[in-house]
Write an enzyme that holds these catalytic residues in place. Structure first.
Site, short mmCIF file in Angstrom:
data_model
loop_
_atom_site.label_atom_id
_atom_site.label_comp_id
_atom_site.label_asym_id
_atom_site.label_seq_id
_atom_site.Cartn_x
_atom_site.Cartn_y
_atom_site.Cartn_z
N GLU A 43 15.65 -14.05 0.40
CA GLU A 43 16.11 -15.02 1.41
C GLU A 43 15.41 -16.36 1.23
O GLU A 43 15.81 -17.37 1.80
CB GLU A 43 15.78 -14.52 2.83
CG GLU A 43 16.61 -13.34 3.27
CD GLU A 43 16.01 -12.66 4.51
OE1 GLU A 43 15.09 -13.23 5.15
OE2 GLU A 43 16.47 -11.55 4.82
N ASP A 49 0.84 -1.20 0.00
CA ASP A 49 0.00 0.00 0.00
C ASP A 49 0.88 1.26 0.00
O ASP A 49 1.90 1.32 0.70
CB ASP A 49 -0.88 -0.03 1.27
CG ASP A 49 -1.98 1.01 1.26
OD1 ASP A 49 -2.76 1.02 0.30
OD2 ASP A 49 -2.05 1.81 2.22
C1 NOJ Z 1 -4.62 2.73 -1.04
C2 NOJ Z 1 -5.69 1.71 -0.82
O1 NOJ Z 1 -5.93 1.02 -2.02
C3 NOJ Z 1 -6.89 2.45 -0.32
O2 NOJ Z 1 -8.03 1.62 -0.26
C4 NOJ Z 1 -6.57 3.04 1.03
O3 NOJ Z 1 -7.65 3.84 1.45
C5 NOJ Z 1 -5.31 3.92 0.97
N1 NOJ Z 1 -4.26 3.31 0.23
C6 NOJ Z 1 -4.79 4.21 2.36
O4 NOJ Z 1 -4.22 3.10 2.94
#
Ligand code: NOJ
Length: 538
Positions: free
Chosen positions: A263, A212
């Site tokens: 690893e 993310d």
């Molecule tokens: C991207 C994710 O896909 C989304 O759903 C989320 O709200 C934001 N990052 C924050 O983590």
């Protein structure tokens, strides 16, 4: 040491071991909405395990599961309280182990979602940081002393300032909701802790992670103002967000995480969310020794427009081939309105899918797109997305693409939960039974059957999903010539008509069409109506 040219090292790293991920079809499961195994109205690991045979039959290679951790629930699980524990709504760590075992037995790989840019405000680090400004935990976040105005002009991606006050008057940074405080990655303890998290899940057998906010993590050390304001209508973050995104230090972390992957004997992979507008910059995240895949979202954000599609595909292919990496393609996800609604019809969504599945690189499908699901209308009282609430209802938010999957047309809750279960966590539209999996399986004209056949052909023909692509456009028609390698005796051409007039294309043999109503080629020519794609042999 031999002085191996960088290009060679680049190639050898990307093709080491089986490099299964290079041309994989990856299926994104929105865990809360996929299948409810215990009758509480919320999707879970038991439900997902029971549906793995469906995914194997669809033909995908890997499954990416959206966040499954214990979370504060402020942003669909992207506010993590404990990175090595499973939210009881979804099951237990043992359920993840069992999921991986079942998946591997079916030839599927499992990717989890990891959230390194921020934690939940209920994470034990943040709780200690709030209690004691001088604690080591406080140094793992971005705190600023009390002042009248926020420390700078940084904005939350979900609206409003990116700074909130602590009860004792300090400011803390959150690029998303106030319940998602940003971690300070300049503190080495943060990186050490994430290494432990990666190994915890890798040791359990998990095959990789979707990362993310992989373009984030580091912030300008002097906390200078951003030059501009981010707009969700942009193709991605650009120079206007220079102080909060794409800081060069972030690449060190991806090299470090790649080393953790290396690893392991069985190849682990990382796909990063790199929502940057500049595709060359996105490509840098997939350099040798960094992320295996870097998502670019320009295609996802392009309207139904031949010029936008042709240009984006060409630029993305160039950007990734410059670093020896495969291009990951994505048309839909849990943050974006469904293709069938965005493009204006299910017919167009099917055509776009056929184009995507032909392109060299990997293809990411979002659960439900193989059913042609439209964006659902969600009554305000049922909405959950913080975007809706933080924008005061001005932005609808993402609930409409996160509706539970319809499995069985005539069952209560369309078979998402067993009969007698609690109501699904988001309401399923009453008129969705026609989209249900059981209605589409074995129907030769269904969208599900089209996806199954396309993925099967992608496995059979080396020119599809890998090799070379040449993109050309004439008016509303995009043509992609695909060859497994130079001089391929069996090249394939994908045509997509995004214009308004029927066109005639030269076809020796029709392999696959996105619309069921196409006549075969006559005298080496095929009539290609608007909103249709085909795979052909010339
Ligand atoms: C991207 C994710 O896909 C989304 O759903 C989320 O709200 C934001 N990052 C924050 O983590």
């Amino acid at each position: 040491m031999s002085a191996e040219p960088i290009e060679d090292r680049c190639r050898s790293e990307h093709v080491r071991r089986d490099a299964w991920w290079r041309d994989a079809v990856v299926y994104q499961v929105y865990l809360r909405s996929f299948a409810d195994g215990n009758g509480d109205g919320v999707g879970d690991f038991a439900g997902l395990r029971a549906r793995l045979p469906y995914l194997a039959e669809l033909g995908v290679n890997a499954v990416w599961v959206t966040p499954h951790y214990v979370s504060g629930g402020a942003d669909g699980g992207y506010d993590v309280i404990d990175y090595t524990a499973v939210d009881p709504d979804y099951g237990t760590v043992e359920d993840v182990r069992a999921l991986v075992e079942d998946a591997h037995a079916l030839g599927l790989r499992i990717l989890l979602d990891i959230v390194p840019n921020h934690t939940s405000d209920q994470h034990e680090w943040f709780r200690r940081a709030l209690a004691d400004p001088d604690s080591p935990e406080a140094a793992r976040y971005h705190f600023m002393p009390a002042s009248e105005e926020p420390p700078n002009n940084w904005q939350s991606m979900f609206g409003g300032p990116a700074w909130s006050r602590t009860p004792d008057g300090r400011w803390y940074l959150h690029l998303f909701t106030p319940q998602q405080p940003d971690l300070n990655w300049d503190n080495p303890e943060v990186a050490d802790d994430f290494d432990r998290t990666l190994r915890f899940w890798f040791d359990l057998g998990v095959d990789g992670f979707r990362v993310d906010v992989a373009y984030g993590l580091f912030k300008d050390p002097a906390y200078r103002d951003n030059p501009g304001i981010y707009s969700p209508t942009l193709f991605g973050h650009g120079p206007e967000q220079a102080m909060t995104t794409n800081q060069p230090r972030v690449h060190q972390i991806w090299r470090r995480w790649r080393a953790v992957c290396n690893e392991y004997f069985d190849e682990k992979m990382l796909v990063g969310e790199v929502s940057l507008a500049d595709l060359e910059q996105v490509g840098l995240y997939a350099r040798p020794g960094e992320l295996h895949h870097a998502f670019q979202f320009r295609l996802l954000k392009s309207d139904w427009d031949a010029e936008a599609f042709a240009e984006t595909i060409t630029e993305a292919l160039d950007a990734f081939s410059a670093v020896g990496a495969p291009a990951p393609w994505v048309l839909g996800n849990h943050d974006k309105a469904r293709q069938a609604t965005r493009y204006g019809s299910e017919r167009r969504a099917r055509a776009a899918a056929l184009l995507m599945l032909a392109l060299p690189g990997s293809a990411y499908l979002y659960a439900g797109e193989e059913l042609g699901l439209p964006e659902a209308t969600v009554p305000d009282a049922a909405r959950r997305d913080p975007i809706f609430f933080r924008s005061g209802g001005k932005r609808a938010g993402r609930d409409g693409c996160r509706i539970p999957m319809p499995w069985t047309a005539d069952a209560p809750a369309a078979g998402f939960s067993a009969a007698g279960s609690a109501e699904p966590w988001l309401p399923l539209p009453a008129d969705w039974s026609g989209y249900a999996v059981d209605r589409q399986l074995d129907d030769p004209s269904s969208t599900l059957t089209m996806y199954q056949q396309a993925i099967l052909l992608r496995d059979l023909y080396p020119a599809l999903g890998s090799g070379q692509a040449t993109v050309t456009r004439e008016g509303g028609v995009v043509r992609v010539d695909l060859a497994a390698h130079h001089g391929d005796p069996e090249p394939i051409t994908c045509w997509i008509n995004m214009g308004t007039e029927t066109v005639t294309v030269p076809v020796h043999r029709l392999l696959m069409a996105s619309a069921p109503d196409l006549g075969g080629p006559v005298g080496g020519l095929l009539m290609l109506p608007p909103d249709t794609a085909v795979w052909t042999r010339v």
